[in-house]
Design an enzyme around this catalytic site. Structure first.
Site, PDB file in Angstrom:
ATOM      1  N   ARG A   1       0.426  -1.047  -0.003  1.00  0.00           N
ATOM      2  CA  ARG A   1       0.109  -0.057   0.032  1.00  0.00           C
ATOM      3  C   ARG A   1       1.157   0.872   0.102  1.00  0.00           C
ATOM      4  NH1 ARG A   1      -4.737   2.019   1.181  1.00  0.00           N
ATOM      5  NH2 ARG A   1      -5.673   2.609   2.701  1.00  0.00           N
TER       6      ARG A   1
ATOM      7  N   THR B   1     -11.362   0.998  -5.654  1.00  0.00           N
ATOM      8  CA  THR B   1     -11.310   0.146  -6.129  1.00  0.00           C
ATOM      9  C   THR B   1     -11.250  -0.847  -6.486  1.00  0.00           C
ATOM     10  OG1 THR B   1     -10.474   0.576  -3.594  1.00  0.00           O
ATOM     11  CG2 THR B   1     -10.026  -1.222  -3.825  1.00  0.00           C
TER      12      THR B   1
ATOM     13  N   THR C   1      -5.478  -0.621  -5.384  1.00  0.00           N
ATOM     14  CA  THR C   1      -6.525   0.647  -5.720  1.00  0.00           C
ATOM     15  C   THR C   1      -5.830   1.848  -5.538  1.00  0.00           C
ATOM     16  OG1 THR C   1      -8.109   2.145  -4.519  1.00  0.00           O
ATOM     17  CG2 THR C   1      -6.468   0.947  -3.214  1.00  0.00           C
TER      18      THR C   1
ATOM     19  N   GLU D   1      -4.309   8.214  -1.885  1.00  0.00           N
ATOM     20  CA  GLU D   1      -4.325   7.916  -0.965  1.00  0.00           C
ATOM     21  C   GLU D   1      -4.110   8.787   0.823  1.00  0.00           C
ATOM     22  OE1 GLU D   1      -4.871   3.890  -2.068  1.00  0.00           O
ATOM     23  OE2 GLU D   1      -6.207   4.164  -0.306  1.00  0.00           O
TER      24      GLU D   1
ATOM     25  N   SER E   1      -7.166   1.454   5.913  1.00  0.00           N
ATOM     26  CA  SER E   1      -7.701   0.560   4.902  1.00  0.00           C
ATOM     27  C   SER E   1      -9.165  -0.063   4.718  1.00  0.00           C
ATOM     28  CB  SER E   1      -6.973  -0.357   4.273  1.00  0.00           C
ATOM     29  OG  SER E   1      -7.561  -0.384   2.602  1.00  0.00           O
ATOM     30  N   SER E   2      -9.855   0.079   4.106  1.00  0.00           N
ATOM     31  CA  SER E   2     -10.916  -1.108   4.777  1.00  0.00           C
ATOM     32  C   SER E   2     -10.578  -2.121   3.552  1.00  0.00           C
ATOM     33  CB  SER E   2     -12.476  -0.552   3.612  1.00  0.00           C
ATOM     34  OG  SER E   2     -12.476   1.279   4.418  1.00  0.00           O
TER      35      SER E   2
END
Ligand SMILES: *[C@@H]1O[C@H](CO)[C@@H](O)[C@H](O)[C@H]1NC(C)=O
Ligand SMILES: *[C@@H]1O[C@H](CO)[C@@H](O)[C@H](O)[C@H]1NC(C)=O
Ligand SMILES: *[C@@H]1O[C@H](CO)[C@@H](O)[C@H](O)[C@H]1NC(C)=O
Ligand SMILES: *[C@@H]1O[C@H](CO)[C@@H](O)[C@H](O)[C@H]1NC(C)=O
Length: 562
Positions: free
Chosen positions: A109, A388, A406, A427, A446-447
């Site tokens: 990420r 995403t 994403t 982000e 994050s989800s």
């Protein structure tokens, strides 16, 4: 000698029996093959967002590629078909189970650059909206991640994974029905028309008019960039010319990223967290990923007596009970979002979310009524957002990949790098409402929750979703519908969901049962006005030798396999 004949005779009978049994087995096996071919795949499958990209992934597998090769190729393809969702200017979280059953999480990420805007969080939106601007760009991890995984699990040459996408980028692709739908949302259209994605004629024609369904999208510059990376590896991006070009464009747009940020980027490897759901084991990605929230919601729902019924036998009253309980669980989950953060920086772990004593305590707080006061759920949740993509892949050797990728919101912060053709992520806006400080090198919470489940039957379920804040509810509903209410994987994913927004209002996707909705209103659940149900779930399940692969129809997805 006298006994020889009876012996030959009985041996003969024995041989006949063995032959008959063997034939029977072959026959049964062929029957199984038939049953499978009528709906499932026998060897391998890819569930991506689009038919084109599921096919690209599957072709890699057919040419001897591993599930990781297939996933990377499918994601590269997705960066063209759904450029609003992900790309090499973003980041990903992969959950991977190897053949011997070890499950690891690879987190690449985006991170906060060394230098970033002071008081960044003052720019956070206070109402729902897209976070635009270069201050939100995080250091992209996508290609370092691909490289890392390809070294460990890849079977095909690196450059091969890029071939189909480079071809598509050059030839152009018809703008998809889904992307046309997104670009028609007035808020999105207005923003895109003013953005560099339009002025550089990626999403617009020469007259600066947004393209519509069937128009051709060309990614000429991105094709060149991908060709360079296919030849030179991820270093072309992190230390080479592509990186220099990208940094120049980011700085021209007012951003703060430097070559040092790119050069120092590192992939994080963690063990997956494993939680029981009845006799199923679910492997979830730990923070900063959203796995703990999904685990928390499902553990709160587990054991509800209504789950021993099938959807057909459920009365409206029982459905209302299930959804009431579920909505309460989602409200508590909203209240826990702030406990998800980068463990490297905060030491704060979300472990309590999957701790049985904490879950029991919260479960006792769920009663037959709902609560007006949001502090009951300790809610101070972050703003809602969406974006995403997710890909689920399983190969012939038993390697399993669940990957969510994403650039954060739609087209990231809509910053386009003309020198490289790359769309940048936004982000860093994921910190909004989740934390009060931001530090260089930190990953935003994050989800995203790519998960892998080992079923009681010995089967495997690979699942994940997109849609920003809607990911936990989209994946949780699909799992409850499938595992506990006995719905087929396809129906489980297609069923309309409920989404509890940041104000704890309950939002129902189109098609949600009206009687149940009325019942929930009577119980005191307030309705919201959320319009953007961009929740998408892509999954596959292998059980008894058959693979059922489902790509969400909400995004007009189609899976592929053989
Ligand atoms: C799976 O991963 C574990 C832990 O990293 C390792 O010990 C094992 O050798 C791996 N198995 C295969 C088949 O790669
Ligand atoms: C652009 O506008 C001009 C003048 O209105 C028109 O003739 C032309 O067809 C338009 N081009 C495109 C690509 O729409
Ligand atoms: C809602 O669900 C119940 C069964 O649980 C069903 O009888 C009813 O027809 C459904 N209503 C609608 C509007 O679909
Ligand atoms: C909650 O409702 C259920 C079903 O209507 C009922 O069985 C139960 O006794 C109720 N519990 C409380 C605490 O009122």
């Amino acid at each position: 000698m006298a006994n020889l004949k009876p012996c030959v005779f009985s041996c003969c009978i024995l041989a006949c029996i063995i032959c008959a049994v063997a034939l029977l087995c072959v026959w049964i096996a062929s029957l199984a093959e038939d049953t499978c071919s009528s709906g499932g795949f026998r060897r391998a499958a890819v569930s991506a967002d689009s038919k084109d990209c599921s096919d690209v992934g599957m072709k890699m597998l057919q040419q001897g590629g591993s599930a990781v090769d297939g996933t990377i190729a499918a994601l590269l393809c997705t960066s063209l078909i759904n450029p609003q969702s992900m790309g090499i200017g973003g980041g990903s979280i992969f959950t991977i189970r190897n053949k011997t059953g070890s499950v690891k999480v690879y987190n690449f990420r985006e991170t906060v650059p060394k230098s970033f805007q002071p008081n960044l969080l003052n720019d956070c939106p206070t109402t729902f909206g897209l976070s635009l601007g270069s201050q939100w760009i995080g250091v992209p991890g996508e290609l370092r991640g691909y490289e890392f995984l390809h070294r460990q699990y890849g079977k095909l040459p690196w450059a091969k994974l890029f071939e189909p996408t480079i071809r598509l980028a050059r030839e152009g692709i018809p703008l998809s029905k889904y992307l046309a739908k997104i670009l028609n949302i007035p808020m999105v259209k207005g923003i895109m028309e003013k953005s560099s994605l339009c002025s550089h004629q990626l999403l617009c024609d020469r007259n600066k008019t947004i393209l519509s369904q069937g128009d051709t999208l060309y990614f000429t510059k991105l094709a060149e960039t991908m060709e360079t990376i296919a030849k030179g590896g991820a270093d072309a991006f992190y230390t080479g010319k592509i990186g220099h070009d990208l940094i120049q464009d980011i700085q021209a747009a007012g951003g703060t990223l430097t070559m040092d940020d790119l050069r120092l980027y590192k992939v994080q490897v963690q063990d997956a967290w494993t939680i029981p759901l009845g006799n199923t084991r679910m492997h979830i990605p730990p923070p900063p990923a959203g796995g703990a929230l999904l685990g928390f919601i499902l553990r709160l729902m587990e054991g509800l007596k209504e789950f021993s019924l099938t959807p057909d036998s459920l009365s409206v009253k029982q459905r209302i009970q299930i959804y009431h309980h579920y909505i309460e669980a989602l409200k508590f989950a909203n209240g826990q979002k702030r406990s998800i953060s980068d463990p490297v920086f905060n030491g704060m772990s979300a472990k309590h979310l999957i701790d049985p004593s904490f879950i029991n305590r919260i479960r006792k707080m769920i009663s037959n009524q709902t609560h007006e006061n949001s502090y009951y759920y300790s809610v101070k949740p972050p703003p809602d957002h969406f974006g995403t993509t997710h890909v689920s892949v399983l190969d012939e050797d038993g390697l399993i990949v669940s990957a969510t990728s994403t650039i954060n919101q739609l087209f990231g912060g809509s910053i386009y790098s003309p020198r490289t053709g790359i769309i940048l992520n936004n982000e860093l806006s994921d910190f909004c409402g989740r934390t009060d400080t931001v530090r260089a090198g930190e990953q935003p919470p994050s989800s995203m929750t790519p998960v892998i489940l080992e079923l009681e039957s010995g089967g495997i379920l690979v699942i994940g979703g997109s849609g920003g804040s809607m990911i936990p509810t989209a994946v949780a509903s699909s799992l409850m519908n499938h595992l506990w209410l006995g719905m087929s994987l396809k129906d489980a994913i297609a069923a309309p969901i409920v989404y509890v927004d940041t104000n704890n209002n309950v939002n129902y996707e189109t098609g949600f049962n009206k009687s149940v909705k009325n019942g929930l209103r009577d119980l005191g659940h307030k309705e919201g006005t959320w319009k953007f149900f961009l929740n998408v779930v892509n999954a596959l399940e292998k059980d008894k030798g058959c693979i059922v692969a489902v790509s969400d129809e909400r995004k007009f997805g189609v899976s592929a396999g053989y």
